[in-house]
Design a protein around this motif. Structure first.
Motif, PDB file in Angstrom:
ATOM      1  N   ILE B  83       0.868  -1.183   0.000  1.00 43.64           N
ATOM      2  CA  ILE B  83       0.000   0.000   0.000  1.00 43.64           C
ATOM      3  C   ILE B  83       0.901   1.229   0.000  1.00 43.64           C
ATOM      4  N   VAL B  84       0.819   2.009  -1.070  1.00 43.02           N
ATOM      5  CA  VAL B  84       1.648   3.209  -1.156  1.00 43.02           C
ATOM      6  C   VAL B  84       0.910   4.341  -0.450  1.00 43.02           C
ATOM      7  N   LYS B  85       1.572   4.911   0.546  1.00 46.12           N
ATOM      8  CA  LYS B  85       0.938   5.980   1.327  1.00 46.12           C
ATOM      9  C   LYS B  85       1.585   7.312   0.998  1.00 46.12           C
ATOM     10  N   GLY B  88      -1.284  10.725   3.604  1.00 49.44           N
ATOM     11  CA  GLY B  88      -2.624  10.331   4.043  1.00 49.44           C
ATOM     12  C   GLY B  88      -3.466   9.640   2.996  1.00 49.44           C
ATOM     13  N   VAL B  89      -3.053   9.685   1.747  1.00 50.28           N
ATOM     14  CA  VAL B  89      -3.782   8.955   0.707  1.00 50.28           C
ATOM     15  C   VAL B  89      -3.129   7.583   0.534  1.00 50.28           C
ATOM     16  N   GLU B  90      -3.965   6.543   0.535  1.00 51.04           N
ATOM     17  CA  GLU B  90      -3.436   5.189   0.371  1.00 51.04           C
ATOM     18  C   GLU B  90      -3.792   4.634  -0.999  1.00 51.04           C
ATOM     19  N   ILE B  91      -2.783   4.179  -1.733  1.00 47.97           N
ATOM     20  CA  ILE B  91      -3.032   3.586  -3.040  1.00 47.97           C
ATOM     21  C   ILE B  91      -2.691   2.107  -2.950  1.00 47.97           C
ATOM     22  N   ALA B 293      -8.625  -2.918 -10.430  1.00 50.36           N
ATOM     23  CA  ALA B 293      -7.634  -1.841 -10.327  1.00 50.36           C
ATOM     24  C   ALA B 293      -7.837  -1.029  -9.058  1.00 50.36           C
ATOM     25  N   ASP B 294      -6.745  -0.431  -8.573  1.00 53.09           N
ATOM     26  CA  ASP B 294      -6.780   0.333  -7.334  1.00 53.09           C
ATOM     27  C   ASP B 294      -7.049   1.808  -7.558  1.00 53.09           C
ATOM     28  N   GLY B 295      -7.198   2.192  -8.812  1.00 56.91           N
ATOM     29  CA  GLY B 295      -7.448   3.593  -9.088  1.00 56.91           C
ATOM     30  C   GLY B 295      -7.474   3.854 -10.574  1.00 56.91           C
TER      31      GLY B 295
END
Lengths: 338, 338, 338, 338
Positions: B83-85, B88-91, B293-295
């Protein structure tokens, strides 16, 4: 060339235009079931005549050329979506139609167990190959008519429609005796004699995209079916051949909105042949549906590891049950239902 | 080669193994943030040494080779999803992250109006190119640092994160000064010097798949970033080059489940470059999301017909608003949220 | 836009046109060494101005637009074939130029033995990688400057020209110190910063086609080099990525006549990277030559099975000797020579 | 599975092995005309039996499995090159065989003028389509039997062999009445019923590669012909579909040496369909020959701009004459002749 008639013209006026078209050496085909009558002028020489020769006729509103190589499959010829109706099932309407079953019919037990599950989960059509096109002549070629009979048996028990592939024009009558929808496989998309024979049969037909065909070629091929006044044509995207090697083929999900834009025909997606591996089938199935497909063609098998063909891409019964649940939730989210 | 340590071993034991690895002439890299410590043994000669030389060391549970050409990007090295943080935004977590904005930053008004809309609709990241890679040297090449400053201005006002492309290793510092996430474009996927420089910067990075790269090549390329101990790597599928010509590229939606299977890295989808035409963007965006997909990375423009680049594929504000609504409904249906 | 001047106009007249072009905000570039002076008007806004504003100037014969996206690489800009001259060797003239050597420079003995063979058999250029672009960061990356020095040594002994790849703009000066021709590899074809740096160096350059680039993209990319007034550009076809998997890439031999038709630049063929297997190299090399290529770039190795990279596609010395003999016979048959 | 017999075993011994093979439920096929008798054991279940059950039989030297999916087309089954002999013309021997003629037979004058030129220049086979597979049902579909009769007329006058395409199994007898070699087109390569019918006809056959088929699929398809004991199979490479758009298809010239390595069948090249433009045909034709092809299939037309199909890629008579001259020089240079 397309001749658009004025709204409300009578049939006689239309017939006079049709006669003029034929006198000029062309074929004429009327778009079915539209508010406004539209006449397609067909033949290899239409490019050489002036649109004026038809524009001057009574009742004609507009004459224009279709730029695309496909004519009858084009939205220029028919604006409204085509809905293929087979025994109460509508393909191309608001409901999403699930077609599922084994790659090949192998036994009574196998096909019946599949049929019962498909029925139970809300599927409308049972798939199953009786004549299998195989790359090697030494691979299992399907059960032939015996397979067709087993499909008929499954229909009798469950009430599902039957879809199965027809490989050759000489088999069309035989297969049409048992099947509700004839399938033309990807490898036969450009087998024009087969297309003509299927077109003439009047049977509903599912035309798979060749894995090497552009959308233009695919839709142009559909004209072979449509010109026989067989408007029950369903398209099926099943993956194209690319440099990619992580799935068996590359599902061209973008084909769905493009086909919807340029053609009036319904389109469904086959996630199984594109994936080539059961673990990717659900993702592709869902992608196809939200991209706008009117249905799915999915391979399932009671025991994939023992399947006589395409075992790796077949879903188990429990995987398929889970997928159907997910598809129902997605369908609701996009305002459709299964 | 991967060395899996026993659960609960102390750091000293781990260090002794690392030292042994280095003595043999290899690099050692520890998988970050996992319950069990895993050590990657890296170097071109690992194939020539026996796994036994590490198996005998205290605290070592298992030693095995990674068959794939990618090592650090592999799930064999790290089982849990990364999880790329970023601020405060988590991708890569449960939430779907929408990144949107114009292809190129053109003016303060343009970028600010985009930023406000993205913010309002629930997007987390603003995209916008300041340095543009263009096929012809005579095309608009972007505003350069001036564009970066406008992006920073938009961040200040809206609080959105900024993602923008970096074209060359000599620009990394400059771009990193303004951007939260550095983007490596499809054409630079195999520009290894650039990858090394971005890796070393420690900045979160989005690595687009080259339109001609297999998944193996793409994930192997990610190793260039990961070996610099930069684990903030996001992958982005943006369409591959095929014979198909009805969309600009062919979105390989099947890449999403395949990457999820073999890698721990998050993956998002860019529907705009794949589509090449605004009318197909929504279908591809939705397909990407339900495939896992995550985004998304989406191009929007206040006035697409006047865009200095990629106007045809940019969504208007009203199209983007409609898409966001549809995406929220879909996300809910698959148990995620935007 | 191209301004063709009258035959025999003096330089002052040309300069007045150039000034007018610049006043309008465009760049002007003169085609080198032609009987008739031709001026390219360059910039992203040329499509918006009328050709008339230049047609009325004294000495101007004709003004026309170039339809293709490539301008300086186009035959519309320069009708005669470009012949790149490097220290007495002409590439693009009647003689076919053979460039050969190992994939990577590995040792003095290896590179010298290759150089001697190339020289003896009539080759003019020695190839050898010192900086290697590798998919995995854990593969052998080349000897770096040490490799360049070994290449220089081989040149000293044999008098062959040296061609070697440059990976990044920051290396251009270093590599240019040792090499006669800079090579831009397929993966860097769209690394525009690198192209600009190489263009500015003024060094002769070999621009490989990306394995995913159309011919238009390739030729447009060449404009990045040509606009720096570096006209010493050689193109190299080395195979494209397709669904085919029996050779490593698919040699697009048809690219040779197409490039010859639309561009004035010389083109050579790299059969080794296309083949990926030594047994197919000779067939592709011969095909390239009779299709019209101006030369070849061939990988050889004294002991292919021990090569640090690309061993499978390297020819042994005896295979290369046999190939050179065959190529000489073929060259004679098509009215050229080696 | 392949059973290699000892040299010089008598027929009875061979028959006993064949019987054993059949008893086990498999088909047996003997390789024709080889010094050593080789028996192919064919069927979908060969993978499940042990090679030992045949190894113990008298006269058996060696039993081994063929790894490739193609069996009868494989060099493992037959080591010597197959030479297809048709009325004194040998295809696959040292002589290069030129087949040329119009895309479609249009008129007596057209086909006779082509035939006379082909004859005069040393060609051995006249091509000409009577049944044309066309993407659109509204395009010219060929003259049918009338076209076949014109071909027969041309044969009568010139003594050339006739090759023409057969589209469907129901046409095989009709076409075989007029043609010396039946052509299976690229779009029908996987029309297995057609292949079976042509195989059974015993006629020499030219099998074009589908533009989307791998070499494995192509050679496996040839097994459908070979299993009917029809060994007169000629392969024809005609370009594959790729992202490239500067030629109509991409000639896979590398297919020639690969096919020669893995198969015993002769292979020729069709440069016309690959090129799609007359100006590129000569380059591809020459490339094919020096890569090792056994012949060419070339489209010519007395007046290409008036051709009813494929005019753009047809050579004029003077272009074809020049090409034949060049091909003769090249053939001599590679130790073959036309």
């Amino acid at each position: 060339m397309i001749i658009e008639m004025e709204k409300g013209v009578d049939e006689e006026t239309v017939q006079r235009v049709v006669e003029r078209v034929k006198k000029k050496g062309f074929d004429a085909q009327l778009s079915p079931g539209q508010e406004k009558v539209t006449i397609a002028v067909l033949g290899s020489g239409t490019g050489k005549v002036d649109t004026q020769i038809f524009e001057v006729l009574p009742g004609v509103k507009k004459v224009f050329r279709i730029e695309s190589p496909f004519k009858l499959a084009s939205r220029d010829f028919k604006k409204e979506n085509t809905i293929v109706k087979v025994d109460g099932v509508e393909i191309g309407g608001n409901k999403i139609v699930i077609m599922a079953g084994p790659c090949a019919v192998e036994s009574e037990e196998q096909i019946l167990s599949c049929a019962r599950l498909v029925k139970e989960l809300g599927g409308k059509v049972l798939r199953g190959g009786a004549f299998k096109p195989r790359t090697s002549p030494f691979s299992f070629q399907g059960l032939g008519e015996e397979g067709l009979k087993l499909l008929a048996l499954a229909r009798e028990e469950t009430g599902l429609l039957i879809i199965t592939e027809v490989l050759a024009s000489e088999d069309v009558n035989l297969v049409a005796k048992y099947a509700d929808i004839l399938q033309i496989g990807a490898r036969n998309m450009q087998n024009y004699r087969l297309l003509e024979a299927v077109g003439k049969s009047g049977q509903p037909v599912l035309l798979k995209r060749s894995f090497a065909a552009t959308l233009e070629e695919w839709l142009t091929t559909a004209d072979y079916l449509l010109r026989e006044n067989n408007s029950n044509v369903i398209l099926c995207e099943r993956g194209i051949r690319t440099f990619g090697n992580s799935t068996r083929f590359t599902l061209d999900v973008g084909a769905v909105p493009v086909v919807k834009r340029f053609s009036h025909l319904p389109i469904i997606v086959d996630p199984s042949h594109a994936a080539g591996y059961f673990g990717y089938v659900a993702a592709l199935a869902k992608a196809g549906i939200v991209a706008g497909a009117d249905g799915l063609l999915v391979e399932i098998h009671p025991c994939p590891q023992e399947a006589l063909s395409d075992g790796a891409q077949s879903l188990t019964f429990s995987d398929f049950s889970r997928l159907m649940k997910e598809l129902k939730a997605l369908s609701a989210a996009i305002g459709r239902e299964i």
